[in-house]
Every structure is written in structure tokens, then in C-alpha cells.
Design a protein around this motif. Sequence first.
Motif, PDB file in Angstrom:
ATOM      1  N   ALA A   1      26.111  44.942  18.366  1.00  0.00           N
ATOM      2  CA  ALA A   1      27.334  45.649  18.753  1.00  0.00           C
ATOM      3  C   ALA A   1      28.475  44.652  18.872  1.00  0.00           C
ATOM      4  CB  ALA A   1      27.141  46.363  20.085  1.00  0.00           C
ATOM      5  N   GLU A   2      29.671  45.131  18.601  1.00  0.00           N
ATOM      6  CA  GLU A   2      30.873  44.371  18.968  1.00  0.00           C
ATOM      7  C   GLU A   2      31.419  45.039  20.223  1.00  0.00           C
ATOM      8  OE1 GLU A   2      34.801  42.417  16.946  1.00  0.00           O
ATOM      9  OE2 GLU A   2      34.347  44.476  16.361  1.00  0.00           O
ATOM     10  N   ILE A   3      31.497  44.283  21.301  1.00  0.00           N
ATOM     11  CA  ILE A   3      31.882  44.839  22.593  1.00  0.00           C
ATOM     12  C   ILE A   3      33.138  44.154  23.106  1.00  0.00           C
ATOM     13  CG2 ILE A   3      31.182  45.142  25.010  1.00  0.00           C
ATOM     14  CD1 ILE A   3      28.297  45.362  24.025  1.00  0.00           C
ATOM     15  N   GLU A   4      34.083  44.973  23.546  1.00  0.00           N
ATOM     16  CA  GLU A   4      35.332  44.455  24.117  1.00  0.00           C
ATOM     17  C   GLU A   4      35.173  44.291  25.621  1.00  0.00           C
ATOM     18  OE1 GLU A   4      39.822  46.154  24.716  1.00  0.00           O
ATOM     19  OE2 GLU A   4      39.020  46.160  22.653  1.00  0.00           O
ATOM     20  N   THR A   5      35.475  43.086  26.102  1.00  0.00           N
ATOM     21  CA  THR A   5      35.431  42.822  27.538  1.00  0.00           C
ATOM     22  C   THR A   5      36.831  42.545  28.048  1.00  0.00           C
ATOM     23  OG1 THR A   5      34.970  40.464  27.135  1.00  0.00           O
ATOM     24  CG2 THR A   5      33.086  41.935  27.481  1.00  0.00           C
TER      25      THR A   5
ATOM     26  N   GLY B   1      44.503  38.349  31.974  1.00  0.00           N
ATOM     27  CA  GLY B   1      45.249  39.529  31.536  1.00  0.00           C
ATOM     28  C   GLY B   1      45.036  39.862  30.079  1.00  0.00           C
ATOM     29  N   CYS B   2      43.782  39.741  29.612  1.00  0.00           N
ATOM     30  CA  CYS B   2      43.530  39.956  28.188  1.00  0.00           C
ATOM     31  C   CYS B   2      42.197  40.675  27.976  1.00  0.00           C
ATOM     32  CB  CYS B   2      43.507  38.621  27.442  1.00  0.00           C
ATOM     33  SG  CYS B   2      42.279  37.470  28.099  1.00  0.00           S
ATOM     34  N   SER B   3      42.035  41.194  26.771  1.00  0.00           N
ATOM     35  CA  SER B   3      40.772  41.795  26.348  1.00  0.00           C
ATOM     36  C   SER B   3      40.309  41.090  25.083  1.00  0.00           C
ATOM     37  CB  SER B   3      40.954  43.299  26.065  1.00  0.00           C
ATOM     38  OG  SER B   3      41.337  43.981  27.246  1.00  0.00           O
ATOM     39  N   VAL B   4      38.998  40.896  24.972  1.00  0.00           N
ATOM     40  CA  VAL B   4      38.459  40.115  23.852  1.00  0.00           C
ATOM     41  C   VAL B   4      37.197  40.765  23.300  1.00  0.00           C
ATOM     42  CG1 VAL B   4      39.428  37.872  24.470  1.00  0.00           C
ATOM     43  CG2 VAL B   4      37.343  38.651  25.585  1.00  0.00           C
ATOM     44  N   HIS B   5      36.825  40.355  22.093  1.00  0.00           N
ATOM     45  CA  HIS B   5      35.659  40.912  21.413  1.00  0.00           C
ATOM     46  C   HIS B   5      34.542  39.887  21.304  1.00  0.00           C
ATOM     47  CE1 HIS B   5      38.066  44.240  19.103  1.00  0.00           C
ATOM     48  NE2 HIS B   5      38.027  44.431  20.410  1.00  0.00           N
TER      49      HIS B   5
ATOM     50  N   ALA C   1      32.168  53.306  21.283  1.00  0.00           N
ATOM     51  CA  ALA C   1      31.127  52.417  21.802  1.00  0.00           C
ATOM     52  C   ALA C   1      31.521  50.961  21.647  1.00  0.00           C
ATOM     53  CB  ALA C   1      29.809  52.685  21.091  1.00  0.00           C
ATOM     54  N   ILE C   2      32.746  50.627  22.076  1.00  0.00           N
ATOM     55  CA  ILE C   2      33.184  49.238  21.976  1.00  0.00           C
ATOM     56  C   ILE C   2      33.864  48.748  23.255  1.00  0.00           C
ATOM     57  CG2 ILE C   2      35.349  49.909  20.798  1.00  0.00           C
ATOM     58  CD1 ILE C   2      35.220  47.167  19.389  1.00  0.00           C
ATOM     59  N   ILE C   3      34.727  49.554  23.868  1.00  0.00           N
ATOM     60  CA  ILE C   3      35.534  49.084  25.000  1.00  0.00           C
ATOM     61  C   ILE C   3      34.755  49.224  26.305  1.00  0.00           C
ATOM     62  CG2 ILE C   3      37.670  49.400  26.293  1.00  0.00           C
ATOM     63  CD1 ILE C   3      38.931  50.510  23.734  1.00  0.00           C
ATOM     64  N   SER C   4      34.539  48.108  26.983  1.00  0.00           N
ATOM     65  CA  SER C   4      33.790  48.117  28.237  1.00  0.00           C
ATOM     66  C   SER C   4      34.684  47.704  29.400  1.00  0.00           C
ATOM     67  CB  SER C   4      32.597  47.164  28.153  1.00  0.00           C
ATOM     68  OG  SER C   4      33.010  45.815  28.308  1.00  0.00           O
ATOM     69  N   ARG C   5      34.148  47.887  30.590  1.00  0.00           N
ATOM     70  CA  ARG C   5      34.848  47.444  31.794  1.00  0.00           C
ATOM     71  C   ARG C   5      34.310  46.100  32.289  1.00  0.00           C
ATOM     72  NH1 ARG C   5      34.070  53.012  32.400  1.00  0.00           N
ATOM     73  NH2 ARG C   5      32.075  52.644  33.492  1.00  0.00           N
ATOM     74  N   LEU C   6      33.442  45.487  31.512  1.00  0.00           N
ATOM     75  CA  LEU C   6      32.821  44.227  31.892  1.00  0.00           C
ATOM     76  C   LEU C   6      33.705  43.034  31.548  1.00  0.00           C
ATOM     77  CD1 LEU C   6      29.278  44.966  30.430  1.00  0.00           C
ATOM     78  CD2 LEU C   6      29.851  44.872  32.876  1.00  0.00           C
ATOM     79  N   SER C   7      33.426  41.902  32.183  1.00  0.00           N
ATOM     80  CA  SER C   7      33.989  40.624  31.753  1.00  0.00           C
ATOM     81  C   SER C   7      33.005  39.981  30.787  1.00  0.00           C
ATOM     82  CB  SER C   7      34.199  39.702  32.952  1.00  0.00           C
ATOM     83  OG  SER C   7      32.944  39.306  33.504  1.00  0.00           O
TER      84      SER C   7
ATOM     85  N   PHE D   1      39.597  32.761  17.157  1.00  0.00           N
ATOM     86  CA  PHE D   1      40.945  32.198  17.082  1.00  0.00           C
ATOM     87  C   PHE D   1      42.040  33.224  16.821  1.00  0.00           C
ATOM     88  CE2 PHE D   1      38.133  28.650  15.824  1.00  0.00           C
ATOM     89  CZ  PHE D   1      38.465  27.772  16.848  1.00  0.00           C
ATOM     90  N   THR D   2      41.681  34.474  16.523  1.00  0.00           N
ATOM     91  CA  THR D   2      42.708  35.440  16.149  1.00  0.00           C
ATOM     92  C   THR D   2      43.491  35.941  17.362  1.00  0.00           C
ATOM     93  OG1 THR D   2      41.205  37.327  16.302  1.00  0.00           O
ATOM     94  CG2 THR D   2      41.363  36.239  14.170  1.00  0.00           C
ATOM     95  N   PRO D   3      44.772  36.211  17.174  1.00  0.00           N
ATOM     96  CA  PRO D   3      45.588  36.725  18.284  1.00  0.00           C
ATOM     97  C   PRO D   3      45.192  38.138  18.693  1.00  0.00           C
ATOM     98  CG  PRO D   3      46.846  36.761  16.241  1.00  0.00           C
ATOM     99  CD  PRO D   3      45.569  36.027  15.947  1.00  0.00           C
ATOM    100  N   TYR D   4      44.433  38.814  17.854  1.00  0.00           N
ATOM    101  CA  TYR D   4      43.948  40.152  18.205  1.00  0.00           C
ATOM    102  C   TYR D   4      42.529  40.039  18.738  1.00  0.00           C
ATOM    103  CZ  TYR D   4      42.549  45.022  17.954  1.00  0.00           C
ATOM    104  OH  TYR D   4      42.075  46.276  18.267  1.00  0.00           O
ATOM    105  N   LYS D   5      42.369  40.027  20.061  1.00  0.00           N
ATOM    106  CA  LYS D   5      41.071  40.088  20.741  1.00  0.00           C
ATOM    107  C   LYS D   5      40.184  38.862  20.554  1.00  0.00           C
ATOM    108  CE  LYS D   5      42.172  44.377  21.832  1.00  0.00           C
ATOM    109  NZ  LYS D   5      42.582  44.807  23.169  1.00  0.00           N
ATOM    110  N   GLY D   6      40.756  37.711  20.192  1.00  0.00           N
ATOM    111  CA  GLY D   6      39.971  36.494  20.098  1.00  0.00           C
ATOM    112  C   GLY D   6      40.122  35.662  21.363  1.00  0.00           C
ATOM    113  N   PHE D   7      39.050  35.014  21.820  1.00  0.00           N
ATOM    114  CA  PHE D   7      39.107  34.264  23.078  1.00  0.00           C
ATOM    115  C   PHE D   7      40.194  33.198  23.062  1.00  0.00           C
ATOM    116  CE2 PHE D   7      34.932  36.024  24.163  1.00  0.00           C
ATOM    117  CZ  PHE D   7      35.063  36.187  25.529  1.00  0.00           C
ATOM    118  N   TYR D   8      40.224  32.370  22.039  1.00  0.00           N
ATOM    119  CA  TYR D   8      41.246  31.330  21.977  1.00  0.00           C
ATOM    120  C   TYR D   8      42.603  31.896  21.584  1.00  0.00           C
ATOM    121  CZ  TYR D   8      37.486  27.806  22.080  1.00  0.00           C
ATOM    122  OH  TYR D   8      36.409  27.030  22.424  1.00  0.00           O
ATOM    123  N   GLY D   9      42.592  32.856  20.697  1.00  0.00           N
ATOM    124  CA  GLY D   9      43.854  33.375  20.180  1.00  0.00           C
ATOM    125  C   GLY D   9      44.602  34.267  21.144  1.00  0.00           C
TER     126      GLY D   9
END
Length: 393
Positions: free
Chosen positions: A90-94, A100-104, A133-139, A160-168
Motif C-alpha cells: 500500500a501507499e499510505i499518507e501520514t 505541518g505536512c503530509s507524506v507518502h 485507502a491511502i490517507i491516514s491519521r497516523l504519523s 525528494f518530490t515537493p508533493y508528499k515527499g519527506f525531504y521535498g
Amino acid sequence: MEQYFVDIHVHVGRSSNGRMIKYGTSRDLTLKNIAYESRYRKGINVIGVVDCISPWIIDDMEDMLERGELEEIPDGGMIYKDDLVILAGAEIETREPSYGCSVHSLVFMPDFKGIKELSNIMKMHMTNMENNAIISRLSGRELIDIVDDLGGIYIPAHVFTPYKGFYGACTDRLINVFGDALDKIFAIELGLSADTYMACQVSELDKMALTSNSDAHSLSKMGREYNILEMDHLSYTEVIKALKGEDGRRIVSNYGLNPVLGKYHRTFCLECGHIIDAHPPVTKCPNDPKHKVVMGVKDRLTVIRDREDCPIELNRPPYHYQVPLEFLPGVGPKTIGKLLDKFGTEMNILHRATTDQIASVVGEKVADMVIKGREGKLNIAHGGGGVYGKVIS
């Protein structure tokens, strides 16, 4: 040991009963079509399907297992037609409140039982899971602990991407998010706008494997980025050993887009509507600092890196710039169809067919572009702001 083509980030668009699974994907991106396309047209040996916690896809997997179209392997994964292994994930968004961000992130389970258990747990942390089945309330830290307890693996996606990437989109160091749980992460996904040489500029990644995957939202995009892994046989456990470099298994090489082709390679001004092609890092629009920009991967890395070069002692697998057939000017479905009729799979075309062999089917111009793409010699215009770069004919 054998070498295998591996792409572990492919989405499911629809279930077999027509339910939408992932927004922004093609309607024919079903589990059965993914398996068929991977095996018969792409020539991929391991595919990671990342929407398997959806109850509708669990139903589809169960049906294929009962029909004998899939078979579970003792050391993990499901085999299709003897030489394609599907990894259920799964790809899960935390959400990271401190930043103040959300990541995959990508997560994978070794077997069908494990993915069902993960699905049941995630129902408690997702709203309306049947439709999203992707967006969660978890960290991220909470998710990695759940996955680890279930015996699965956790891989930060397109970091690295500005869309939902940890570094980006979130932090300049993973240690800030994961703390001592960072030791549980042994691999990351680069994303389409980055390569190994760019990732080498962040030293905390030195102990992690770097993977290149398609993040496919359509059948044709599968395998646009992939890895060659050397393994004893096809299975979930063998893939993990290769990513960890254990027992003689290894990543032989990464194949992906030249980062310039990626949608987020350079900073893009949303107000002016164009890429800002100035010396990195570009963090603001030169026309008006108040304009909203999408910072490019190259620009973001220039800001957060702690070195400029890739240390020789890391001995990273080579990263080869590979241009998918559909990115080549004038190469449409009919041309690709002719090539597939002759050479069988896209991997055969990209890796094995000679200039003369390709030219005999579709002419010298296309053959020349395929070979130049194989050798990283095509002229490419920058991508940015969600728009792909392009090959300049």
C-alpha cells in the motif's frame, strides 16, 4: 543467481467490479491487467502493487488465489504464470504535525494474511477506507511501528518530490521524524525527479538502498523506472535480501528517467506559469517574491544537502537514464505495438534489441532515438511544477 526486472510502485485504478480505487488513474488499471501487462508486454519480473489494503482489492486477490491465477510462495509474494511475482502493499499518507505536512510511504507484507491484517488495522486510522485507502491519521513513526510488528517493510516514497515527499515537503532529515526507528528503514524511493547521484548529497541515506519505481497510474507507465536485482529466485524474501545486500543478493543497477524529465525537477512559478531556469537553489520567483512557487527537487537538494559528491566508498549501483518509449517524439501506440509484436516485451526493446533490428521494424529515426535513450544521449527540456520535461527531437 539470476537478474530480474523489479518495479515496486504500481497503483490499482479500479477493482474487478468497477469500484474506483485510486483517483487520477486509468480505468483499465485493474489487478488482473497489471499482472498481464507486467508479464506479457513489459517483461517485468517483480511488481509491487500498492493499493492492496483496499477491501475491494483484497476481494480481487482472494478471487485470483481461489481460481489459481495467483499462488502464494512459501517465502513471500504471489506468483503469476510462473515468472512474475506480485508483492502486496500500500501507499499510505501520514501526517507529521511537527512539520505541518503530509507524506507518502510504501509498505509491503509478505503474504495475503499479512495484507489483510494491515487492512483491518488501517480501518481504525482511515476515514471511509472503502473509497480512499491511502490517507491516514497516523504519523510516519506510528505507521512504521505497525508495519514492523506485522513483519512487513516500510519504504518512504518519492522522498525528494515537493508533493508528499519527506525531504521535498516535510523535513531536511528523516531522523527528525523517525528518531531511533530510522534503523527500521533500509530503502527509500527516489522518485522521478531524482537519481542516485542527487541522493548521495544527503549522508543519512548512506546505509539505505535507493530504489527507482514507476509510480504508475496507467498500464503504459509501468516500468518507466525500475531496478535490476540479482537474486536466487523470485520471492518477497529474495527482494528484501537484494535491497539489503544480503547473502550475495544485490541491486545491480537502477534505471529511470533523467531527472530533468521529472515533473518536479526545477522550481516552477505558479503565477508566471513557467520553470525558473536559474542557478539553484531557486526558492522564490525572480519576478515577484510574493508569487507562489513549487520548489524543484534539484533546488531543494541544494538547500538541504550536507555534501556535493557521492563518496566512492559507497559503491552505489550505477543509475542508468532510461527514456520510456512513449516519451520519444513520434512514437505512439501503433509504433510501440509493432515493436512489441517483434521483440515481445518493452524490456527486450530497451535493453536487448540492436539499432538494425529496431530500424527494420520502425525505421532508422525511431531506432536512433531508442539507442540514444539507452545511452543517455537525448536532448531533454526541464520539467517542473507538475509538468513533465520532454525529449527534444
